[in-house]
Design a protein around this motif. Sequence first.
Motif, mmCIF file in Angstrom:
data_model
loop_
_atom_site.group_PDB
_atom_site.id
_atom_site.type_symbol
_atom_site.label_atom_id
_atom_site.label_comp_id
_atom_site.label_asym_id
_atom_site.label_seq_id
_atom_site.Cartn_x
_atom_site.Cartn_y
_atom_site.Cartn_z
ATOM 1 N N ASN A 1 0.837 -1.202 0.000
ATOM 2 C CA ASN A 1 0.000 0.000 0.000
ATOM 3 C C ASN A 1 0.873 1.254 0.000
ATOM 4 O O ASN A 1 1.866 1.325 0.746
ATOM 5 N N VAL A 2 0.480 2.237 -0.788
ATOM 6 C CA VAL A 2 1.349 3.387 -1.018
ATOM 7 C C VAL A 2 0.571 4.695 -0.939
ATOM 8 O O VAL A 2 -0.553 4.789 -1.443
ATOM 9 N N MET A 3 1.186 5.705 -0.310
ATOM 10 C CA MET A 3 0.744 7.082 -0.487
ATOM 11 C C MET A 3 1.786 7.733 -1.378
ATOM 12 O O MET A 3 2.921 7.953 -0.970
ATOM 13 N N ILE A 4 1.389 8.013 -2.609
ATOM 14 C CA ILE A 4 2.324 8.561 -3.588
ATOM 15 C C ILE A 4 2.089 10.059 -3.685
ATOM 16 O O ILE A 4 0.966 10.523 -3.870
ATOM 17 N N GLU A 5 3.160 10.839 -3.520
ATOM 18 C CA GLU A 5 3.045 12.280 -3.326
ATOM 19 C C GLU A 5 3.617 13.058 -4.511
ATOM 20 O O GLU A 5 4.615 12.657 -5.110
ATOM 21 N N PHE A 6 2.975 14.183 -4.804
ATOM 22 C CA PHE A 6 3.482 15.037 -5.874
ATOM 23 C C PHE A 6 3.003 16.467 -5.659
ATOM 24 O O PHE A 6 2.182 16.741 -4.793
ATOM 25 N N ASP A 7 3.588 17.366 -6.446
ATOM 26 C CA ASP A 7 3.267 18.784 -6.358
ATOM 27 C C ASP A 7 2.817 19.293 -7.719
ATOM 28 O O ASP A 7 3.317 18.850 -8.753
ATOM 29 N N LEU A 8 1.919 20.256 -7.703
ATOM 30 C CA LEU A 8 1.427 20.849 -8.939
ATOM 31 C C LEU A 8 1.904 22.284 -9.133
ATOM 32 O O LEU A 8 1.503 22.945 -10.096
ATOM 33 N N MET A 9 2.767 22.755 -8.205
ATOM 34 C CA MET A 9 3.363 24.082 -8.365
ATOM 35 C C MET A 9 4.841 24.048 -7.977
ATOM 36 O O MET A 9 5.362 24.989 -7.371
ATOM 37 N N PHE B 1 -3.162 5.951 -2.241
ATOM 38 C CA PHE B 1 -3.615 7.330 -2.076
ATOM 39 C C PHE B 1 -2.695 8.226 -2.892
ATOM 40 O O PHE B 1 -1.475 8.062 -2.871
ATOM 41 N N VAL B 2 -3.282 9.175 -3.615
ATOM 42 C CA VAL B 2 -2.519 10.192 -4.325
ATOM 43 C C VAL B 2 -2.594 11.470 -3.512
ATOM 44 O O VAL B 2 -3.685 12.011 -3.291
ATOM 45 N N ASN B 3 -1.442 11.937 -3.029
ATOM 46 C CA ASN B 3 -1.408 13.085 -2.136
ATOM 47 C C ASN B 3 -1.054 14.360 -2.884
ATOM 48 O O ASN B 3 0.041 14.507 -3.428
ATOM 49 N N PHE B 4 -2.020 15.306 -2.900
ATOM 50 C CA PHE B 4 -1.771 16.641 -3.429
ATOM 51 C C PHE B 4 -1.012 17.422 -2.353
ATOM 52 O O PHE B 4 -1.612 18.087 -1.511
ATOM 53 N N ARG B 5 0.299 17.345 -2.400
ATOM 54 C CA ARG B 5 1.107 17.871 -1.295
ATOM 55 C C ARG B 5 1.030 19.395 -1.188
ATOM 56 O O ARG B 5 1.090 19.949 -0.088
ATOM 57 N N GLU C 1 -9.998 0.547 -11.991
ATOM 58 C CA GLU C 1 -8.667 1.139 -12.119
ATOM 59 C C GLU C 1 -8.450 2.306 -11.164
ATOM 60 O O GLU C 1 -7.348 2.847 -11.079
ATOM 61 N N ARG C 2 -9.491 2.704 -10.464
ATOM 62 C CA ARG C 2 -9.362 3.852 -9.567
ATOM 63 C C ARG C 2 -8.474 3.542 -8.374
ATOM 64 O O ARG C 2 -8.375 2.391 -7.937
ATOM 65 N N VAL C 3 -7.886 4.578 -7.832
ATOM 66 C CA VAL C 3 -7.101 4.432 -6.608
ATOM 67 C C VAL C 3 -8.046 4.439 -5.409
ATOM 68 O O VAL C 3 -9.254 4.672 -5.545
ATOM 69 N N THR C 4 -7.493 4.203 -4.221
ATOM 70 C CA THR C 4 -8.310 4.187 -3.007
ATOM 71 C C THR C 4 -8.890 5.560 -2.718
ATOM 72 O O THR C 4 -10.037 5.686 -2.279
ATOM 73 N N GLY C 5 -8.079 6.580 -2.955
ATOM 74 C CA GLY C 5 -8.587 7.915 -2.696
ATOM 75 C C GLY C 5 -7.550 8.999 -2.843
ATOM 76 O O GLY C 5 -6.405 8.762 -3.259
ATOM 77 N N ILE C 6 -7.961 10.196 -2.475
ATOM 78 C CA ILE C 6 -7.143 11.404 -2.538
ATOM 79 C C ILE C 6 -6.724 11.789 -1.121
ATOM 80 O O ILE C 6 -7.522 11.711 -0.183
ATOM 81 N N ILE D 1 -8.839 12.095 2.388
ATOM 82 C CA ILE D 1 -8.302 12.205 3.745
ATOM 83 C C ILE D 1 -7.391 13.430 3.895
ATOM 84 O O ILE D 1 -6.663 13.806 2.992
ATOM 85 N N PHE D 2 -7.446 14.021 5.085
ATOM 86 C CA PHE D 2 -6.858 15.341 5.338
ATOM 87 C C PHE D 2 -5.782 15.264 6.419
ATOM 88 O O PHE D 2 -5.833 14.431 7.321
ATOM 89 N N HIS D 3 -4.818 16.188 6.305
ATOM 90 C CA HIS D 3 -3.730 16.309 7.279
ATOM 91 C C HIS D 3 -3.413 17.791 7.435
ATOM 92 O O HIS D 3 -3.196 18.490 6.440
ATOM 93 N N VAL D 4 -3.399 18.299 8.670
ATOM 94 C CA VAL D 4 -3.156 19.729 8.863
ATOM 95 C C VAL D 4 -2.210 19.964 10.037
ATOM 96 O O VAL D 4 -2.300 19.311 11.077
ATOM 97 N N HIS D 5 -1.300 20.899 9.845
ATOM 98 C CA HIS D 5 -0.348 21.282 10.888
ATOM 99 C C HIS D 5 -0.852 22.495 11.657
ATOM 100 O O HIS D 5 -1.780 23.192 11.229
ATOM 101 N N GLU D 6 -0.209 22.744 12.769
ATOM 102 C CA GLU D 6 -0.534 23.899 13.595
ATOM 103 C C GLU D 6 0.279 25.104 13.142
ATOM 104 O O GLU D 6 1.418 24.967 12.693
ATOM 105 N N GLN D 7 -0.329 26.268 13.210
ATOM 106 C CA GLN D 7 0.392 27.509 12.959
ATOM 107 C C GLN D 7 -0.271 28.687 13.668
ATOM 108 O O GLN D 7 0.406 29.515 14.243
#
Length: 405
Positions: free
Chosen positions: A178-186, A222-226, A253-258, A293-299
Amino acid sequence: MGFFSDLFKRKTPCPQSKNSFVPEYPISPKIDGHVETNGHVETDGLSAAPSMEGFVSEVKGLIDERNKKLDRLKYMEIFVLDNSLRETTVASVRAHTVESKRAIFEEIKKCGFKYYIIECFSAETRIGDLFLEELIAAKEDLSGAFAFSEMWDKVEDWVPLPDIPIGLQKCKKYGINNVMIEFDLMYHKIDYTKFNMNEVCKFIKEKIDWIRANLSPDSMIFVNFRDFSNTMTHRPDRIWHVLNYLATLPANERVTGIAYEDMGKTLMDHLAAWTKAVRNEMDRCGWQDGQFIFHVHEQWGMMHATNLECLASGATGVWCGVCSEGAALGHADSCTTLMNMIRLGNQAVQKQFNCKYLREAAIKVTEIASGDSPDPRKPIYGDRALDMLFGGVFAAMDDDPTICE
């Protein structure tokens, strides 16, 4: 286009459960006896003349509207991808050891978390590699284990190279399916006029196909929009292009999620609106069973409220540690999230996880990762977190307002 019109909507009502009812709190106000209106004639909306009845009616209407949104948090099941083995050592001055990873892993299992991130692989041998070798030798069941992997490792001439990233290579080596594969769009090193969104989608599909051919046909992906927040702020069209592509793949062919994340700088209302827009697009494309699924840091002191708001707006889960230890000021943890859902009356999560153990696990993982106890004022699992529940004059006054008379 529906996705972009959704971005400008600020109301994010959630569908009400068939069996839902208005939560017990906040309680709709009651009026004792007849209320005088001082002779004012009531009209609709903001033009209404001041009156007690109009005010109370408005309060009840606003509370009822909010409670419809809270119903989602009250009745939903939640997907938890535990990240205690990784998040608690990111950018930390105190490194994990094989022994500390072993201890954290035991806490994860006691909480009942079925899915967990075991490592973020690199070309170098990390402690996680050694820990995995130990688990494999002990024939540990790793069917619920995930690993992080980059979508691409190298960029040349402003375009990512198509090589298989080291993260995926090590997943194959260690049998992590199982993989969370990460990438950036900017990403500043990529020219997106050369590597346009069609090329991005093609690149992603090649990695998905590789995973299913080399790891398992049943791999959870999971495809992670980093850089989700930056991209939604400046180039939401890129998010839509990739999202729409993934959502319209044939069902088999779909992935598990975003997956998506935020470092804590983005306003909660904006993240909620974006979450709703993405969820709506997934649903419009027939991807209702896709995880989000979501992940958030403190600031700015908003991470837990933001986490819950995104869940209420359409996210289906979280990826996080059981405690908030992590990079910078930490992140929104599963212990606090799940306890708040229980506070709202959610019984589903109590069946999914060992919620009675969450507080103890959060304390222990904090101690393992940091070498110290949680801050005494840490909500839920700090030493003083129970003062308002079981001790102190304020808790007593809540139960009996006359106690100090």
